[in-house]
Design an enzyme around this catalytic site. Structure first.
Site, PDB file in Angstrom:
ATOM      1  N   GLY A 153     -46.056 -17.636 -45.858  1.00 10.78           N
ATOM      2  CA  GLY A 153     -47.207 -18.145 -46.615  1.00 10.78           C
ATOM      3  C   GLY A 153     -48.227 -18.670 -45.622  1.00 10.78           C
ATOM      4  O   GLY A 153     -48.302 -18.205 -44.483  1.00 10.78           O
ATOM      5  N   ARG A 154     -48.972 -19.694 -46.061  1.00 10.24           N
ATOM      6  CA  ARG A 154     -50.062 -20.185 -45.204  1.00 10.24           C
ATOM      7  C   ARG A 154     -49.537 -20.854 -43.948  1.00 10.24           C
ATOM      8  O   ARG A 154     -50.096 -20.692 -42.869  1.00 10.24           O
ATOM      9  CB  ARG A 154     -50.945 -21.132 -46.013  1.00 10.24           C
ATOM     10  CG  ARG A 154     -51.695 -20.382 -47.093  1.00 10.24           C
ATOM     11  CD  ARG A 154     -52.486 -21.297 -47.983  1.00 10.24           C
ATOM     12  NE  ARG A 154     -51.650 -21.993 -48.942  1.00 10.24           N
ATOM     13  CZ  ARG A 154     -52.123 -22.561 -50.050  1.00 10.24           C
ATOM     14  NH1 ARG A 154     -53.420 -22.519 -50.298  1.00 10.24           N
ATOM     15  NH2 ARG A 154     -51.333 -23.189 -50.882  1.00 10.24           N
ATOM     16  N   ILE A 155     -48.429 -21.583 -44.062  1.00 12.37           N
ATOM     17  CA  ILE A 155     -47.855 -22.223 -42.870  1.00 12.37           C
ATOM     18  C   ILE A 155     -47.150 -21.170 -42.016  1.00 12.37           C
ATOM     19  O   ILE A 155     -47.306 -21.142 -40.788  1.00 12.37           O
ATOM     20  CB  ILE A 155     -46.907 -23.370 -43.279  1.00 12.37           C
ATOM     21  CG1 ILE A 155     -47.730 -24.506 -43.902  1.00 12.37           C
ATOM     22  CG2 ILE A 155     -46.095 -23.867 -42.078  1.00 12.37           C
ATOM     23  CD1 ILE A 155     -46.921 -25.617 -44.534  1.00 12.37           C
ATOM     24  N   ARG A 232     -37.874 -27.604 -46.416  1.00  8.29           N
ATOM     25  CA  ARG A 232     -37.188 -28.650 -47.165  1.00  8.29           C
ATOM     26  C   ARG A 232     -35.702 -28.553 -46.839  1.00  8.29           C
ATOM     27  O   ARG A 232     -35.174 -27.447 -46.688  1.00  8.29           O
ATOM     28  CB  ARG A 232     -37.364 -28.439 -48.678  1.00  8.29           C
ATOM     29  CG  ARG A 232     -38.709 -28.861 -49.216  1.00  8.29           C
ATOM     30  CD  ARG A 232     -38.883 -30.377 -49.165  1.00  8.29           C
ATOM     31  NE  ARG A 232     -40.157 -30.795 -49.724  1.00  8.29           N
ATOM     32  CZ  ARG A 232     -41.260 -31.016 -49.003  1.00  8.29           C
ATOM     33  NH1 ARG A 232     -41.253 -30.846 -47.698  1.00  8.29           N
ATOM     34  NH2 ARG A 232     -42.371 -31.415 -49.599  1.00  8.29           N
ATOM     35  N   GLU A 261     -33.055 -37.351 -47.343  1.00  3.02           N
ATOM     36  CA  GLU A 261     -33.840 -38.173 -46.397  1.00  3.02           C
ATOM     37  C   GLU A 261     -33.968 -39.612 -46.896  1.00  3.02           C
ATOM     38  O   GLU A 261     -34.090 -39.811 -48.109  1.00  3.02           O
ATOM     39  CB  GLU A 261     -35.222 -37.553 -46.229  1.00  3.02           C
ATOM     40  CG  GLU A 261     -35.130 -36.201 -45.550  1.00  3.02           C
ATOM     41  CD  GLU A 261     -36.460 -35.445 -45.537  1.00  3.02           C
ATOM     42  OE1 GLU A 261     -37.493 -36.023 -45.905  1.00  3.02           O
ATOM     43  OE2 GLU A 261     -36.440 -34.258 -45.167  1.00  3.02           O
ATOM     44  N   HIS A 279     -38.776 -35.928 -40.402  1.00  2.48           N
ATOM     45  CA  HIS A 279     -39.807 -35.365 -41.294  1.00  2.48           C
ATOM     46  C   HIS A 279     -41.223 -35.728 -40.819  1.00  2.48           C
ATOM     47  O   HIS A 279     -41.960 -36.443 -41.510  1.00  2.48           O
ATOM     48  CB  HIS A 279     -39.591 -35.811 -42.744  1.00  2.48           C
ATOM     49  CG  HIS A 279     -40.240 -34.904 -43.741  1.00  2.48           C
ATOM     50  ND1 HIS A 279     -39.691 -34.576 -44.954  1.00  2.48           N
ATOM     51  CD2 HIS A 279     -41.425 -34.226 -43.689  1.00  2.48           C
ATOM     52  CE1 HIS A 279     -40.493 -33.757 -45.605  1.00  2.48           C
ATOM     53  NE2 HIS A 279     -41.568 -33.529 -44.855  1.00  2.48           N
TER      54      HIS A 279
HETATM   55  C1  8YV Z   1     -45.190 -35.120 -46.715  1.00  4.59           C
HETATM   56  C2  8YV Z   1     -44.504 -32.808 -46.785  1.00  4.59           C
HETATM   57  O1  8YV Z   1     -46.345 -35.056 -47.421  1.00  4.59           O
HETATM   58  O2  8YV Z   1     -46.577 -31.873 -47.335  1.00  4.59           O
HETATM   59  C3  8YV Z   1     -45.382 -31.890 -47.559  1.00  4.59           C
HETATM   60  O3  8YV Z   1     -44.853 -31.157 -48.404  1.00  4.59           O
HETATM   61  O4  8YV Z   1     -43.325 -32.736 -46.864  1.00  4.59           O
HETATM   62  C4  8YV Z   1     -45.078 -33.865 -45.903  1.00  4.59           C
HETATM   63  O5  8YV Z   1     -46.285 -33.495 -45.361  1.00  4.59           O
HETATM   64  C5  8YV Z   1     -45.216 -36.322 -45.881  1.00  4.59           C
HETATM   65  O6  8YV Z   1     -43.956 -36.500 -45.370  1.00  4.59           O
HETATM   66  C6  8YV Z   1     -45.611 -37.571 -46.661  1.00  4.59           C
HETATM   67  O7  8YV Z   1     -44.826 -37.745 -47.766  1.00  4.59           O
END
Ligand code: 8YV
Length: 318
Positions: A153-155, A232, A261, A279
């Site tokens: 995807g985008r990432i 994730r 987490e 994270h």
């Molecule tokens: C969280 C993330 O937003 O964007 C996501 O899906 O998992 C992270 O960028 C960040 O840990 C703050 O909650």
């Protein structure tokens, strides 16, 4: 009287100033703290500031009968129940794209660290073992190797872009092949793992991808393969991963995300073939600033136009 915006995040003075023409802001530390608020306060709540990593229960949302909009800090929207949110037509905004570069950078940092043992060799020097044990064990080369991306995807595209600088051969697996990319599609995930030197997980979370990377995939990656996860924790079968790292079924792993987490399986602390981050993929001053701006902008846009600026794909009622 203004409606209330309930925030699960720490709000800054700057956030409150930006939101104050539209909302009275109340910050809470937990859903339970929110549920304990007086009924007349909960009734005034029309907006919720959430995060990609904070689970939001249906019980909590049920306690907010006039909730109209959620702005979630992050790109993942796995904490939100699609049928519930769409059933109530709640607007759900998020912050995609602004974090692509930083997440891809960290994927590469983990990849390089696994292969070249930066963290492990740093520990070796600090522990005085360079003096007592001599030369540090050899790592493996990154340049010219093959990178398998699970979820282009985008990432994933930004990770592939970085791989070009290392003259890597990029292959990928998605539910369906893309027609707009120069990378080779591999239909089976097992086959992708077999062909990859480094397997990077960049899919969304959620139940449909739970334990996608299971024991069979790890066996296919093999004793010379490395797993990198910036997606994730639930996408990987964590028990199978710990076992694969202990038995050297795979060479190593770079992990930014975990099932529960901030708790990380303690068995990983004993292992030198895993790099563990708390994270932090989007955690730079620049990116977190851009995420915050967009998250606030989602509320302001909703207040002015009745729609958030950037809605999650399934919550776009415009
Ligand atoms: C969280 C993330 O937003 O964007 C996501 O899906 O998992 C992270 O960028 C960040 O840990 C703050 O909650």
């Amino acid at each position: 009287m203004k409606p209330i915006l309930l925030s699960l995040l720490n709000t800054t003075e700057q956030d409150i100033t930006a939101l104050s023409p539209y909302y009275d802001v109340i910050s809470i530390k937990s859903l339970d703290e929110g549920l304990a608020l007086p009924a007349e306060t909960l009734e005034r709540v029309e907006a919720l500031f959430g995060a990609a990593t904070r689970q939001v229960s249906i019980e909590f949302l049920d306690a907010l009968p006039n909730l109209k909009v959620i702005s979630s800090f992050g790109v993942g929207f796995d904490p939100y129940d699609e049928s519930y949110i769409t059933g109530r037509k709640i607007r759900l905004g998020y912050t995609p794209d602004v974090l692509n570069d930083c997440v891809a950078d960290l994927a590469f940092a983990l990849l390089l660290d696994c292969a070249r043992q930066v963290s492990a060799s740093d520990r070796y020097v600090r522990e005085g073992r360079w003096v007592t044990e001599g030369i540090f064990p050899l790592g493996v080369q990154v340049s010219g190797k093959r990178l398998g991306i699970v979820g282009l995807g985008r990432i994933g595209m930004e990770i592939a872009e970085r791989a070009k600088g290392f003259r890597m051969d990029v292959i990928y697996h998605n539910r369906n092949p893309r027609t707009d990319v120069p990378y080779r599609y591999v239909e089976s995930l097992i086959e992708l793992a077999k062909q990859s030197d480094f397997l990077v997980v960049a899919t969304p979370g959620g139940p449909s991808n739970a334990k996608l990377i299971n024991q069979e995939v790890l066996e296919a990656l093999g004793p010379e393969g490395y797993l990198i996860n910036i997606a994730r924790g639930v996408v990987v079968d964590e028990d199978a991963l710990v076992a694969a790292l202990q038995s050297r079924t795979i060479a190593g792993a770079g992990l930014d995300v975990f099932v529960n987490e901030p708790h990380v399986p303690e068995a990983l602390f004993e292992l030198d073939n895993v790099t563990i981050c708390p994270h932090i993929a989007s955690a730079t001053i620049e990116t977190r600033g851009a995420m915050r701006d967009l998250a606030i902008e989602n509320f302001i846009h909703f207040s002015k136009h009745g729609e958030v600026k950037v809605a999650v794909p399934w919550a776009n009622y415009a």
